[in-house]
Design an enzyme around this catalytic site. Sequence first.
Site, PDB file in Angstrom:
ATOM      1  N   SER A 281       3.392   6.170   3.800  1.00 49.68           N
ATOM      2  CA  SER A 281       2.603   7.174   3.084  1.00 49.68           C
ATOM      3  C   SER A 281       1.126   6.823   3.129  1.00 49.68           C
ATOM      4  CB  SER A 281       3.044   7.252   1.623  1.00 49.68           C
ATOM      5  OG  SER A 281       2.537   6.154   0.881  1.00 49.68           O
ATOM      6  N   ASP A 282       0.285   7.857   3.085  1.00 47.01           N
ATOM      7  CA  ASP A 282      -1.118   7.615   2.791  1.00 47.01           C
ATOM      8  C   ASP A 282      -1.195   7.112   1.349  1.00 47.01           C
ATOM      9  OD1 ASP A 282      -3.878   7.501   2.927  1.00 47.01           O
ATOM     10  OD2 ASP A 282      -4.090   9.496   3.781  1.00 47.01           O
ATOM     11  N   TRP A 283      -2.323   6.547   0.974  1.00 42.23           N
ATOM     12  CA  TRP A 283      -2.463   5.883  -0.321  1.00 42.23           C
ATOM     13  C   TRP A 283      -2.426   6.914  -1.450  1.00 42.23           C
ATOM     14  CZ3 TRP A 283      -1.698   3.039   3.375  1.00 42.23           C
ATOM     15  CH2 TRP A 283      -1.801   1.669   3.360  1.00 42.23           C
TER      16      TRP A 283
END
Length: 803
Positions: A281-283
Amino acid sequence: MLNRALYLAAFVSPSFCALASGWTHEDYLYSPTPDEIPSPKAKGLAWGAAFRQASDFVSELTLEEKVGLVSGTEGPCVGNIAPIPRLNFSGLCIQNGPLALEQGTYSSVFPAGITIAATWDRDIAYQRGNMMAAEFRGKGSQVVLGPVAGPLGRSALGGRNWEGFSPDPYLTGDLFTQTILGIQDGGVQACAKHYIGNEQETQRQPTQNDEGTTIESVSSNIDDRTMHELYLWPFQQAVKAGVATVMCSYNRLNQTYGCQNSKTLNGLLKDELGFQGYVMSDWGATHSGAFAVNAGEDMDMPGTASFGPVYFHQNLTKSIHNGSVSEDRLDDMCRRVMTPYFHLNQDKNFPAIDPVNKQLNALLFSSENEYKYNYTYGEVANVDVRDNHGAAIRKQAAEGTVLLKNVNGTLPLKSPKQIALFGNDAGDFTNGMSVFYFNGVGNYEYGVLAAGGGSGSGLFSYVVSPLEAIKERVGFRKETLVQYVLNNSAIIRDNSPYLSALQPFPPDVCLVFLKSWATEGEDRTTLHSDWEGDQVVEKIASQCPNTVVVTHSNGINVLPWADHPNVTAILAAHFPGQEAGSSIVDVLWGDINPSGHLPYTIAKQQSDYSFTKITNSTSLQHTTDPTAWQADFEEGTLIDYRHFDYYNKTVQYEFGYGLSYTTFTIAKDINITSLSNGNLSAFPATSETVPGGNPHLWEVLYQVSATVKNTGSVAGAAVPQLYLSLPQSSTIGVSLPVNILRGFEKVHLQPGESRRVTFSLTRRDLSNWDVTKQQWALPSGSIRAHVGFSSRDIRATGSFAAI
């Protein structure tokens, strides 16, 4: 306003809707995914030995250790996977790219992706990736968060376009892939991001309105054909190249968040494309636990409360216990994480983490210096990993500089005795070099713009300004007079006393340096140069008959002064990295013959780009509708030059354009050769999926060759480009671009030298995506092949029929 019902009927594929029996097109596109596509298990294709190692490793793990292997946690890096000491696993240190080790003291800041795109050079893309890998590895980081193919560059105003390459999927795909190969040949995992449809920063994450209602992220509504032919195209190449990990993006995709969209993660990425690595996932892009896991997300980052709710860790353990996530699925997640780790031999003699990272991480995220887990640190802090990369960065940036205008051989400069420099981009930084994150200085008015802002930037150990490099070049103390004004406000004042260098006789050359800032977290509001740059050019050009303009920019700028008779040369230098001044001096004085070409189109005016606006309005800023943010990709595949060519619009400088200090020709006798044995079928033969999809898509069916010659007096590099005009087909149902890029080559030639260049065309290159058959289909009819030096500078043409 486009009729939404017609839009949906034209742009939603049957495969998307087949998942929801009884749902209408509108139900599907404007509601969350009704059913989940099961997550395909990795088979370790092309990674056989490493997959077996990973399987053995996972079989030794406890449930708690398995959950820890896919759940980000506190640590010294931007992203951290905890160590498992009893199995000699030191964890994963994940660090920001894609142009530098963002948290790296004594590390290099390379040219941005947009600069590499302007080189049109696969070798440079590979070299840059390989050098970055050496620096990441030297600092103890197993994963580079890069390269970038999302945003692709749908909108010219996209705040992160500069991190990627080009709005053309073919050009991006090749340079994206070469960067990945360079990184992973260096023993470090590449992370292809941001997947997918991540084409604006505005409302990329949920917000709350004044009443406390959660307003969801913008939804990128993309039809099936556009998805395959445009946005998925470079990611398909990345999977074929064996990329270790893919980062899912913040935005919603057809109403479902990117990190829990089973159609794009399970259906497209893991099933159709055969991706064998892990989805990270992106942050803060994870919005659920079991739902995201079952939809195809394999690793949550950063997994800490500082970025919002924590969905993995103990919650994932509970999901295993209550059966909402099977342990079989968890095992697949773990095998996907560990297979590239073993494939790249990261279990053998990998350097320990630079201990300075503890302090840097605390500075950025206000986190503790001591962590729950015992990470392995090196004995010496501030390890210098720069090696001799500065020389390569200097050359890469020069190769990515595009010469747009050069009247009567203004450039290269010929021993000028008086030089005047103007513009706030010419000097050194005045507010330091900490421009790499949101909590940086925040005012970048003064100093050369060598990189953009946000997580995709870097921490400079030094930067060479144009002013410094020019002084050094001309030996100004005794040979050449160098005068300068770096304050744009002072320059554009009426009767400015600061322009004395222009009176009573103008200098031999006036160099104007302009810049355009861009950063993660916000989109651009203008395509004009910042800090009144256009007025600066007009002011100087009104008094100096030999005005040369250099732009350091995140990408597209409109140039209203481009046709001014006193503007004799224009150079687009993009974001060049730490050797900014040195690289532009090499081009200005002719040590390097410019060979950059535009990886985008420069239109006449900003309004010409209105066909792909950033979704944003006053009503949306104050909406009470949780799902109000909708970005309908109504233009389909007609972005950038495809749009301007289809509608026959005049532009300032077209896609692929770039001048040189020499001249080139392409002979008209191009040759088109079929490599197939017998008649071709419209659809590829059925085959087991491998990384990259159906292997028959990658078979070379035709070759187009042409002869390029240097007709000038100095050595230089040409970039012949192949464009195809595919016939319209009744199975497509929508208008096709006039031409699409399907080949390019950087060719270095001595004066008078000729070389035959051959472009190979795969089945995928020649096909359109058939939304009914859900396959790539060769078109029937005549295909036109055009070879030239830009999308509108065609020198030779031929035709052939694929089937």
